[in-house]
Scaffold this motif. Structure first.
Motif, PDB file in Angstrom:
ATOM      1  N   THR A  13       0.864  -1.180   0.000  1.00  0.00           N
ATOM      2  CA  THR A  13       0.000   0.000   0.000  1.00  0.00           C
ATOM      3  C   THR A  13       0.897   1.225   0.000  1.00  0.00           C
ATOM      4  OG1 THR A  13      -1.681  -1.168   1.294  1.00  0.00           O
ATOM      5  CG2 THR A  13      -1.848   1.230   1.196  1.00  0.00           C
ATOM      6  N   CYS A  14       0.560   2.190  -0.850  1.00  0.00           N
ATOM      7  CA  CYS A  14       1.380   3.398  -0.912  1.00  0.00           C
ATOM      8  C   CYS A  14       0.620   4.489  -1.650  1.00  0.00           C
ATOM      9  CB  CYS A  14       2.712   3.113  -1.616  1.00  0.00           C
ATOM     10  SG  CYS A  14       2.562   2.623  -3.335  1.00  0.00           S
ATOM     11  N   PRO A  15       1.124   5.726  -1.621  1.00  0.00           N
ATOM     12  CA  PRO A  15       0.499   6.771  -2.435  1.00  0.00           C
ATOM     13  C   PRO A  15       0.546   6.387  -3.909  1.00  0.00           C
ATOM     14  CG  PRO A  15       1.996   7.718  -0.823  1.00  0.00           C
ATOM     15  CD  PRO A  15       2.226   6.243  -0.783  1.00  0.00           C
ATOM     16  N   ASP A  16      -0.541   6.669  -4.624  1.00  0.00           N
ATOM     17  CA  ASP A  16      -0.609   6.301  -6.039  1.00  0.00           C
ATOM     18  C   ASP A  16       0.252   7.250  -6.874  1.00  0.00           C
ATOM     19  OD1 ASP A  16      -1.306   4.915  -8.251  1.00  0.00           O
ATOM     20  OD2 ASP A  16      -3.411   5.526  -8.287  1.00  0.00           O
ATOM     21  N   LYS A  37       0.792 -14.319 -10.166  1.00  0.00           N
ATOM     22  CA  LYS A  37      -0.421 -13.500 -10.170  1.00  0.00           C
ATOM     23  C   LYS A  37      -0.094 -12.121  -9.625  1.00  0.00           C
ATOM     24  CE  LYS A  37      -5.375 -13.735  -9.435  1.00  0.00           C
ATOM     25  NZ  LYS A  37      -6.516 -14.564  -9.002  1.00  0.00           N
ATOM     26  N   LEU A  38      -0.629 -11.091 -10.293  1.00  0.00           N
ATOM     27  CA  LEU A  38      -0.427  -9.719  -9.850  1.00  0.00           C
ATOM     28  C   LEU A  38      -1.759  -8.983  -9.947  1.00  0.00           C
ATOM     29  CD1 LEU A  38       2.531  -7.377 -10.734  1.00  0.00           C
ATOM     30  CD2 LEU A  38       0.182  -6.523 -10.756  1.00  0.00           C
ATOM     31  N   GLU A  39      -2.173  -8.402  -8.835  1.00  0.00           N
ATOM     32  CA  GLU A  39      -3.424  -7.644  -8.779  1.00  0.00           C
ATOM     33  C   GLU A  39      -3.127  -6.256  -8.249  1.00  0.00           C
ATOM     34  OE1 GLU A  39      -6.396 -11.020  -7.165  1.00  0.00           O
ATOM     35  OE2 GLU A  39      -4.355 -11.030  -6.379  1.00  0.00           O
ATOM     36  N   GLN A  40      -3.809  -5.254  -8.790  1.00  0.00           N
ATOM     37  CA  GLN A  40      -3.513  -3.875  -8.406  1.00  0.00           C
ATOM     38  C   GLN A  40      -4.773  -3.025  -8.504  1.00  0.00           C
ATOM     39  OE1 GLN A  40      -0.968  -3.537 -12.027  1.00  0.00           O
ATOM     40  NE2 GLN A  40      -1.941  -1.517 -12.198  1.00  0.00           N
ATOM     41  N   PHE A  41      -4.777  -1.954  -7.722  1.00  0.00           N
ATOM     42  CA  PHE A  41      -5.881  -0.991  -7.802  1.00  0.00           C
ATOM     43  C   PHE A  41      -5.405   0.350  -7.284  1.00  0.00           C
ATOM     44  CE2 PHE A  41      -9.516   1.197  -5.751  1.00  0.00           C
ATOM     45  CZ  PHE A  41     -10.310   1.379  -6.878  1.00  0.00           C
ATOM     46  N   GLY A  42      -5.686   1.393  -8.063  1.00  0.00           N
ATOM     47  CA  GLY A  42      -5.419   2.752  -7.622  1.00  0.00           C
ATOM     48  C   GLY A  42      -6.733   3.458  -7.345  1.00  0.00           C
ATOM     49  N   ASP A  43      -6.932   3.913  -6.120  1.00  0.00           N
ATOM     50  CA  ASP A  43      -8.181   4.564  -5.737  1.00  0.00           C
ATOM     51  C   ASP A  43      -8.097   6.050  -6.052  1.00  0.00           C
ATOM     52  OD1 ASP A  43     -10.478   5.534  -4.609  1.00  0.00           O
ATOM     53  OD2 ASP A  43     -10.162   4.670  -2.627  1.00  0.00           O
ATOM     54  N   PRO A  44      -8.926   6.537  -6.972  1.00  0.00           N
ATOM     55  CA  PRO A  44      -8.852   7.954  -7.336  1.00  0.00           C
ATOM     56  C   PRO A  44      -9.321   8.885  -6.230  1.00  0.00           C
ATOM     57  CG  PRO A  44     -10.732   6.899  -8.406  1.00  0.00           C
ATOM     58  CD  PRO A  44      -9.945   5.801  -7.750  1.00  0.00           C
ATOM     59  N   ASN A  45     -10.070   8.351  -5.257  1.00  0.00           N
ATOM     60  CA  ASN A  45     -10.560   9.194  -4.164  1.00  0.00           C
ATOM     61  C   ASN A  45      -9.530   9.353  -3.051  1.00  0.00           C
ATOM     62  OD1 ASN A  45     -13.208   9.616  -5.322  1.00  0.00           O
ATOM     63  ND2 ASN A  45     -13.683   7.513  -4.749  1.00  0.00           N
ATOM     64  N   SER A  46      -8.990   8.233  -2.583  1.00  0.00           N
ATOM     65  CA  SER A  46      -8.013   8.306  -1.494  1.00  0.00           C
ATOM     66  C   SER A  46      -6.597   8.547  -2.002  1.00  0.00           C
ATOM     67  CB  SER A  46      -8.037   7.021  -0.670  1.00  0.00           C
ATOM     68  OG  SER A  46      -7.578   5.918  -1.437  1.00  0.00           O
ATOM     69  N   ALA A  75      10.913   0.303  -1.802  1.00  0.00           N
ATOM     70  CA  ALA A  75       9.917   0.621  -0.780  1.00  0.00           C
ATOM     71  C   ALA A  75      10.067   2.054  -0.301  1.00  0.00           C
ATOM     72  CB  ALA A  75      10.048  -0.352   0.393  1.00  0.00           C
ATOM     73  N   ASP A  76      11.302   2.488  -0.115  1.00  0.00           N
ATOM     74  CA  ASP A  76      11.551   3.859   0.341  1.00  0.00           C
ATOM     75  C   ASP A  76      11.170   4.874  -0.738  1.00  0.00           C
ATOM     76  OD1 ASP A  76      12.491   2.843   2.702  1.00  0.00           O
ATOM     77  OD2 ASP A  76      14.612   2.997   2.156  1.00  0.00           O
ATOM     78  N   LYS A  77      11.474   4.556  -1.968  1.00  0.00           N
ATOM     79  CA  LYS A  77      11.194   5.480  -3.070  1.00  0.00           C
ATOM     80  C   LYS A  77       9.705   5.800  -3.171  1.00  0.00           C
ATOM     81  CE  LYS A  77      11.429   5.844  -8.127  1.00  0.00           C
ATOM     82  NZ  LYS A  77      11.857   5.178  -9.381  1.00  0.00           N
ATOM     83  N   PHE A  78       8.843   4.773  -2.963  1.00  0.00           N
ATOM     84  CA  PHE A  78       7.404   4.958  -3.126  1.00  0.00           C
ATOM     85  C   PHE A  78       6.655   5.072  -1.796  1.00  0.00           C
ATOM     86  CE2 PHE A  78       8.710   2.851  -7.106  1.00  0.00           C
ATOM     87  CZ  PHE A  78       8.170   3.745  -8.021  1.00  0.00           C
TER      88      PHE A  78
END
Length: 288
Positions: A13-16, A37-46, A75-78
């Motif tokens: 979890t991190c800032p998009d 398997k790779l799953e991802q989601f960017g929440d435009p609200n949060s 991890a540090d970069k993002f």
């Protein structure tokens, strides 16, 4: 891949922002890992990004320490909050129950049938009703009665058991006691409740009777994380069943028990497979 390959689940979890998927994927590829398997989601609200990666480890990624050292720059970069999970490890789920055994029985059967890959180290109840079935499965049963005067002591005994058995999760399988604010905070993010209603409607006691009185056409059940706000925790899973005017409140209760059992077991499974991510007051759930 070799049968001896180590399988991991990486949750992030991190800032998009741009480049997260590319950076993680490239890192794993460079280390010889095989992503299955790779799953991802960017929440435009949060403005938050969520990612779950299942992979077979490469030569240099077989321990937590090795992974942490190599992954730290990304991890540090993002500004990532991340965790590496051993795919084959069975999470320990301590269950709590009162007098209604349908959700408990369903979980016990699924575990015994190898359809739910968790370990149940112990079961706690404020009544003796479920002792027979629990001990038949060979699981320790702790009777911790509770009253207004003994609630604090009882909850401390519960926390002691959670620590003793190193439980990863507490499941309230129709445990009909309201947990104290302190206990809710102590177990935040690792305690799941099954509520016999399609939240946010009909909170509190006897929701099926409330629903019947309102003439609803759908009833349901909701599994959610426990918080200090009663029946307000982030929702993990829900299901519904159609009903009609000919049904009594007791009919709805009977139908509801089947829904509760399925919803509860699926929520436990989703959590233990590291598919659930907290997103403010909501959750992000990656399906199987």
């Amino acid at each position: 891949m070799s049968e001896l390959a180590k399988t991991f689940i990486l949750t992030i979890t991190c800032p998009d922002t741009f480049g997260i998927v590319a950076s993680v994927s490239s890192f794993l590829a460079d280390e010889g890992a095989f992503v299955t398997k790779l799953e991802q989601f960017g929440d435009p609200n949060s403005k938050r990004f969520f990612m779950r990666v299942k992979f077979e480890a490469g030569r240099a990624l077989r321990t937590d320490a090795e992974f942490t050292e190599k992954f730290a720059p990304i991890a540090d970069k993002f500004t990532m909050q991340w965790k590496l999970h051993d795919f084959h490890r069975k999470p320990k789920v301590l269950l709590m129950v009162s007098k209604f055994g349908h959700c408990l029985n369903d979980i016990l059967h699924r575990v015994a049938s190898n359809n739910l890959h968790i370990e149940i180290p112990a079961i706690v109840s404020n009544h003796e009703d479920m002792r027979g079935i629990v001990e038949w499965y060979g699981i320790p049963y702790y009777h911790l009665p509770v009253s207004k005067d003994t609630k604090a002591v009882q909850e401390q005994k519960l926390l002691d058991l959670v620590g003793e058995y190193q439980a990863d999760l507490v499941g309230l399988a129709r445990y009909m006691q309201v947990l104290s604010t302190d206990l809710c905070r102590e177990l935040e993010g690792r305690c799941i409740n099954i509520h016999h209603s399609f939240l946010p409607s009909f909170k509190g006691a006897k929701p099926y009777h409330q629903a019947h009185a309102r003439g609803v056409k759908l009833i349901g059940a909701t599994a959610h994380y426990v918080t200090a706000d009663l029946d307000e925790g982030p929702i993990i899973h829900q299901a519904v069943e159609r009903v009609d005017h000919s049904m009594t409140a007791d009919d709805m209760v009977e139908i509801g028990r089947d829904i509760e059992s399925v919803v509860f077991s699926r929520a436990i499974q989703m959590h233990c497979e590291h598919r659930v991510f907290r997103n403010d007051h909501k959750t992000i759930v990656f399906r199987r």
